[in-house]
Each structure stands twice: as structure tokens, then as C-alpha cells.
Design a protein around this motif. Structure first.
Motif, mmCIF file in Angstrom:
data_model
loop_
_atom_site.group_PDB
_atom_site.id
_atom_site.type_symbol
_atom_site.label_atom_id
_atom_site.label_comp_id
_atom_site.label_asym_id
_atom_site.label_seq_id
_atom_site.Cartn_x
_atom_site.Cartn_y
_atom_site.Cartn_z
ATOM 1 N N PRO A 196 31.391 4.895 -14.974
ATOM 2 C CA PRO A 196 31.125 3.687 -15.765
ATOM 3 C C PRO A 196 30.232 2.683 -15.061
ATOM 4 O O PRO A 196 29.578 1.859 -15.708
ATOM 5 C CB PRO A 196 32.518 3.102 -16.018
ATOM 6 C CG PRO A 196 33.405 3.719 -14.991
ATOM 7 C CD PRO A 196 32.834 5.075 -14.725
ATOM 8 N N GLY A 197 30.172 2.757 -13.723
ATOM 9 C CA GLY A 197 29.391 1.785 -12.977
ATOM 10 C C GLY A 197 27.924 1.777 -13.337
ATOM 11 O O GLY A 197 27.291 0.716 -13.389
ATOM 12 N N ARG A 220 27.388 -0.006 -16.693
ATOM 13 C CA ARG A 220 27.557 -1.452 -16.556
ATOM 14 C C ARG A 220 26.392 -2.077 -15.796
ATOM 15 O O ARG A 220 25.989 -3.204 -16.086
ATOM 16 C CB ARG A 220 28.890 -1.749 -15.874
ATOM 17 C CG ARG A 220 30.075 -1.368 -16.755
ATOM 18 C CD ARG A 220 31.400 -1.380 -16.034
ATOM 19 N NE ARG A 220 32.470 -0.891 -16.917
ATOM 20 C CZ ARG A 220 33.650 -0.492 -16.499
ATOM 21 N NH1 ARG A 220 33.954 -0.526 -15.192
ATOM 22 N NH2 ARG A 220 34.558 -0.051 -17.361
ATOM 23 N N CYS A 236 23.697 -2.595 -18.345
ATOM 24 C CA CYS A 236 23.965 -3.794 -19.147
ATOM 25 C C CYS A 236 23.599 -5.053 -18.365
ATOM 26 O O CYS A 236 22.963 -5.975 -18.910
ATOM 27 C CB CYS A 236 25.434 -3.844 -19.548
ATOM 28 S SG CYS A 236 25.927 -2.554 -20.713
ATOM 29 N N ALA A 237 23.986 -5.095 -17.103
ATOM 30 C CA ALA A 237 23.678 -6.265 -16.274
ATOM 31 C C ALA A 237 22.173 -6.467 -16.153
ATOM 32 O O ALA A 237 21.686 -7.602 -16.158
ATOM 33 C CB ALA A 237 24.318 -6.105 -14.897
ATOM 34 N N ALA A 265 26.769 -8.097 -21.937
ATOM 35 C CA ALA A 265 28.056 -7.495 -21.628
ATOM 36 C C ALA A 265 28.119 -6.096 -22.221
ATOM 37 O O ALA A 265 27.432 -5.809 -23.221
ATOM 38 C CB ALA A 265 29.177 -8.352 -22.205
ATOM 39 N N PRO A 266 28.931 -5.194 -21.654
ATOM 40 C CA PRO A 266 29.034 -3.842 -22.231
ATOM 41 C C PRO A 266 29.375 -3.835 -23.713
ATOM 42 O O PRO A 266 28.841 -3.012 -24.474
ATOM 43 C CB PRO A 266 30.142 -3.196 -21.386
ATOM 44 C CG PRO A 266 30.018 -3.869 -20.053
ATOM 45 C CD PRO A 266 29.659 -5.300 -20.369
ATOM 46 N N TYR A 304 24.629 2.687 -26.250
ATOM 47 C CA TYR A 304 23.976 3.654 -25.367
ATOM 48 C C TYR A 304 23.742 4.930 -26.150
ATOM 49 O O TYR A 304 24.639 5.422 -26.844
ATOM 50 C CB TYR A 304 24.819 3.954 -24.128
ATOM 51 C CG TYR A 304 24.087 4.833 -23.141
ATOM 52 C CD1 TYR A 304 23.190 4.274 -22.238
ATOM 53 C CD2 TYR A 304 24.250 6.212 -23.149
ATOM 54 C CE1 TYR A 304 22.479 5.075 -21.360
ATOM 55 C CE2 TYR A 304 23.541 7.016 -22.269
ATOM 56 C CZ TYR A 304 22.659 6.441 -21.380
ATOM 57 O OH TYR A 304 21.944 7.224 -20.510
ATOM 58 N N ALA A 315 33.008 3.310 -20.850
ATOM 59 C CA ALA A 315 32.586 2.194 -20.001
ATOM 60 C C ALA A 315 32.550 0.866 -20.756
ATOM 61 O O ALA A 315 32.215 -0.163 -20.176
ATOM 62 C CB ALA A 315 31.210 2.487 -19.408
ATOM 63 N N GLY A 316 32.877 0.903 -22.043
ATOM 64 C CA GLY A 316 32.929 -0.327 -22.821
ATOM 65 C C GLY A 316 31.751 -0.556 -23.738
ATOM 66 O O GLY A 316 31.704 -1.572 -24.445
ATOM 67 N N LEU A 317 30.763 0.345 -23.732
ATOM 68 C CA LEU A 317 29.634 0.250 -24.644
ATOM 69 C C LEU A 317 29.966 1.015 -25.930
ATOM 70 O O LEU A 317 31.006 1.668 -26.022
ATOM 71 C CB LEU A 317 28.368 0.839 -24.012
ATOM 72 C CG LEU A 317 27.782 0.154 -22.769
ATOM 73 C CD1 LEU A 317 28.551 0.509 -21.497
ATOM 74 C CD2 LEU A 317 26.313 0.558 -22.603
#
Length: 240
Positions: free
Chosen positions: A166-167, A170, A173-174, A179-180, A185, A200-202
Motif C-alpha cells: 500500500p505504501g 499512498r 496520492c501524496a 488523500a487515498p 487507480y 490501500a484506500g483508493l
């Protein structure tokens, strides 16, 4: 949704096609005597060792140049091709393949128009790739897509982690300042792209260009043009 991040190889670029053609032409330079059956076996070994050593690079076990050298040596050993000792010989061998591969490299026809339309609609666009940054920067410039991306994050930009970690998502996104939860994606690999991005939150989208059929889980698109109406509002007064 404020941003869309893309995989690069086989999502924006037809790398699989260029890789196959490039290796075939390189092999023909080295062994013009090989017939179709022997060439098919050679391609299979090329793909096998490519996946093997690239996985070790994304896991942090090898540098990007070293995974190329090991792939060259493994293929030469399998096929009985001579290759002198030392990194310079392996680098030169791989460079011969790259010359042919880059000549064959093309962007998918829908890539540029989709990126342009998303940006025109106020959506930030970027890329996240498991390759090395310099390598992908060069490829995207060769096909005219790099200037359309507002950010790109590769393994060497993300502290050595690659998809499906997930890194790296993220970090992408950064790089776009979102934010994710505000990002989608899109990639051609169901697990390492779509499902991993979702984890990863996307919002992960699977690019299934062959239209093999929707899989349970993330949403599916069969071409990049399908993304534009999902994220860019239709002009006022447009017909539904």
C-alpha cells in the motif's frame, strides 16, 4: 474524486507487445539460424526470467540494473548464447534488446486522449509503477505521454516498496496532493493493481482490455476512454 493514478506498462504503454517484438529482433541478430519453434521457447524463457528477477527487484533484493543483468545471463545460459563475464557484457547485451524494444514501443491509442480529457475536467493525473523511475520516465517521453502526467512514483521513489504494497499507492496520492479516498487507480493486473489499490484506500479499477469478463470485487473498464465520464461531469445542457 480528485485524482486518477495509472499503472504504466500494459495500461498506458503496450509494453508486452514491444517486449516480445524487441526480444525477437534481438534474438534474430544473435541467432539468425533459429526456427519458429526455437524462437518460441526462447521467448518463454525470456518472459520467465523477466518475471522472476523483476519480482526480486520490487521486493528490494536486487537493484534495477542488476535484475536486468541477471535476466540476460539466465537467458543466455538457457539458450547456450555466449556472454562474457562482468557487468559490462551483460549491460551491453541488454542494451541491444532495449534498442529494439524502444523502437517497437507505443502508447495505447486511448491513453493520451483519456489523460487530456481528465485533466481538462479538473482531475489530477499521475502514474504509479513498479519499474525504476528513470526507465519509466524515458519510456513515457518516447511515446509522448510524460508531459501529460502531473506526477509519477516508482519503486525507487517510494523507499523501495512496490505494488501490491500500500505504501507505493499512498506515495502516488501524496505526489498529487490528494488523500487515498480521493483517488482512483487503474491498471491491467487484477490483484497487484485494482485489488491492491482498493486495499490501500483508493478506488481500484481493473483494465480488462480483452473483455474477459468482470471479476468480483473492483469495478472493470475495457478501455481508458470509459474513465472520462466516470470522473468528469458532463457539460450543462448535454444530453444524458
Amino acid at each position: 474524486m480528485r485524482a486518477v493514478l495509472f499503472d504504466v506498462d500494459d495500461t498506458l504503454l503496450d509494453f508486452r507487445g514491444a517486449d516480445s517484438e524487441g526480444f525477437g529482433r534481438h534474438l534474430a541478430d544473435l541467432r539468425p539460424d533459429l526456427g519458429p519453434a526455437e524462437t518460441a521457447v526462447a521467448r518463454e524463457r525470456w518472459r520467465f526470467w523477466g518475471a522472476h528477477f523483476f519480482a526480486r527487484f520490487t521486493a528490494g533484493d536486487l537493484t534495477f540494473p542488476e535484475q536486468r543483468r541477471r535476466r540476460a545471463r539466465a537467458v543466455c545460459a538457457d539458450l547456450g548464447l555466449p556472454l562474457a563475464a562482468g557487468p559490462d557484457a551483460a549491460d551491453a547485451w541488454f542494451a541491444g534488446y532495449l534498442r529494439h524494444c524502444e523502437r517497437a514501443l507505443r502508447a495505447f491509442p486511448d491513453a493520451g486522449p483519456a489523460l487530456d480529457a481528465l485533466r481538462a475536467g479538473g482531475i489530477r493525473v499521475g502514474a504509479v509503477s513498479n519499474s525504476g523511475h528513470a526507465n519509466q520516465d524515458r519510456r513515457l517521453r518516447l511515446v509522448g505521454l510524460r508531459g501529460r502526467l502531473q506526477a509519477m512514483v516508482c519503486v525507487d521513489d517510494a523507499g523501495g516498496v512496490g505494488k501490491p504494497d500500500p505504501g507505493i499507492f499512498r506515495a502516488g496520492c501524496a505526489a498529487l496532493g490528494v488523500a487515498p479516498a480521493e483517488a482512483a487507480y487503474v491498471g491491467d493486473h487484477l490483484d497487484h493493481d485494482a485489488r491492491a489499490a482498493t486495499a490501500a484506500g483508493l478506488t481500484g479499477y481493473w483494465l480488462d482490455r480483452a473483455a474477459t469478463g468482470a471479476q468480483p470485487g473492483p469495478p472493470v473498464v475495457t478501455g481508458l476512454a470509459e474513465l472520462v465520464p466516470l470522473f468528469v461531469p458532463a457539460p450543462e445542457g448535454a444530453c444524458p
